[in-house]
Enzyme design. Sequence first.
Site, PDB file in Angstrom:
ATOM      1  N   ASP A 135     -13.116  -3.488   9.670  1.00  0.00           N
ATOM      2  CA  ASP A 135     -14.137  -3.628  10.695  1.00  0.00           C
ATOM      3  C   ASP A 135     -15.494  -4.134  10.204  1.00  0.00           C
ATOM      4  O   ASP A 135     -16.017  -5.116  10.717  1.00  0.00           O
ATOM      5  CB  ASP A 135     -14.357  -2.286  11.394  1.00  0.00           C
ATOM      6  CG  ASP A 135     -13.093  -1.743  12.050  1.00  0.00           C
ATOM      7  OD1 ASP A 135     -12.001  -2.258  11.757  1.00  0.00           O
ATOM      8  OD2 ASP A 135     -13.208  -0.808  12.846  1.00  0.00           O
ATOM      9  N   GLU A 188      -8.604   9.421   5.436  1.00  0.00           N
ATOM     10  CA  GLU A 188      -8.533   8.045   5.926  1.00  0.00           C
ATOM     11  C   GLU A 188      -8.837   7.045   4.813  1.00  0.00           C
ATOM     12  O   GLU A 188      -8.155   6.019   4.663  1.00  0.00           O
ATOM     13  CB  GLU A 188      -9.526   7.882   7.073  1.00  0.00           C
ATOM     14  CG  GLU A 188      -9.535   6.528   7.735  1.00  0.00           C
ATOM     15  CD  GLU A 188     -10.528   6.456   8.890  1.00  0.00           C
ATOM     16  OE1 GLU A 188     -10.576   5.402   9.547  1.00  0.00           O
ATOM     17  OE2 GLU A 188     -11.261   7.446   9.133  1.00  0.00           O
TER      18      GLU A 188
END
Length: 412
Positions: free
Chosen positions: A160, A384
Amino acid sequence: MHDDTARAILRGNDRTTDGGAYTVPTDMLYPFQWNWDSAFAAWGFSTFDTDRAWRELETLFAAQWADGMVPHMVFHDAAPGYFPGPDVWGAGGEVPTSGISQPPVAATMARLVWEADPEAGRTRMAALYPKLLAWHRWWMETRCGSGAVAVCHPWESGRDNCPDWDVGLAGVDGSGAGDYARRDEAQVDGAQRPTKQEYDRYLALVRFGRDCGWDQATIVADCPFYMADPGMTFILIRAHDDLAAMGRSLGQDVTELEGWAAALRDGVDSLWNPELGAWDAKDLRSGAWAGIVGSGALLCWLAGCERPEMEAHLARMWDAVTYGLPSSDPEAPSFERKRYWRGPVWPQMNALIALGFLRAGRDWDEARLREETATLIETSGFREYFDPIDAAPCGGDSFTWTAAVWLAWAGR
């Protein structure tokens, strides 16, 4: 013990609906089905439940658009408070979705799932094959006009807020974003997430897509952010190769797939930045280079597109950190060791890069990367992403793709 924990995470993140079975990346933080997360989840499930692995992929492709696009988010269930939700995207059919796609790793993961149990998977793969082929065709026909794969939103790349996109985002006006609440910052330290300025620009791009009805021709021609990416190109080349291998086993004519792979291998040469001496992202609106070696460039071995100059970048970036390969160049001014894709190490990227090492016969590199990824997980849990210097846990916990990567690769 770690295997048991990883399997429990996959089962805990499992969601079953009338439309099938899927995993969320992690509870609360990401409450829907994400495209490439699901592909990795299938790989993880294949180590202990082959049927469930195929169902993961089948549920994802049930949301495929008529034009072949497979969206990056599928909103199977309501999740009040998640932003941007389906009302913001204004996209999808019977099941609402986002309006963009995500890294096309599904064919590569499907091949690994099939190889785990070839006999049981043949019928499932035969049914999935035309859907994968249609998605690959969508990429080639809509996003490869420059010769390499382009993305119309940083989220489409899966990486992102990596510095690769800074040059393209600079031309996006995010001033009209208005007030909104981000779930990620409510649950995770904001210093580990994209900034508000970046998020404002992301939302401006979502509005652009929604306002044009997610018309691909309009997006390609006029979207204020449009960048060609070596990482996405390498992933699609490898996906073409893997889908072609499965097609041959199914008795399909794979000439088209072979032609696509060859075209992208030629086209990716347009993303070699001679001044950087590396693969680099390019802003297709201004022609400007990103000017940074990101983890996308390190996927060159995955596609068989390595060059000698990349050896030095690999060694330099790897030796500058302690664990795995960072998401961005540790020696660049933009490097931030804990902020999402601006420096942290990601387990699923390590796994993809390692698949590239195996393809290139770099067994020692693959073993080193696998061991360092395992150490991260053993030290800090199934997070994550991680700080590549001290292994500090970052982002969401009990994360699906980290559990999957442990079961299928890192924990072996």
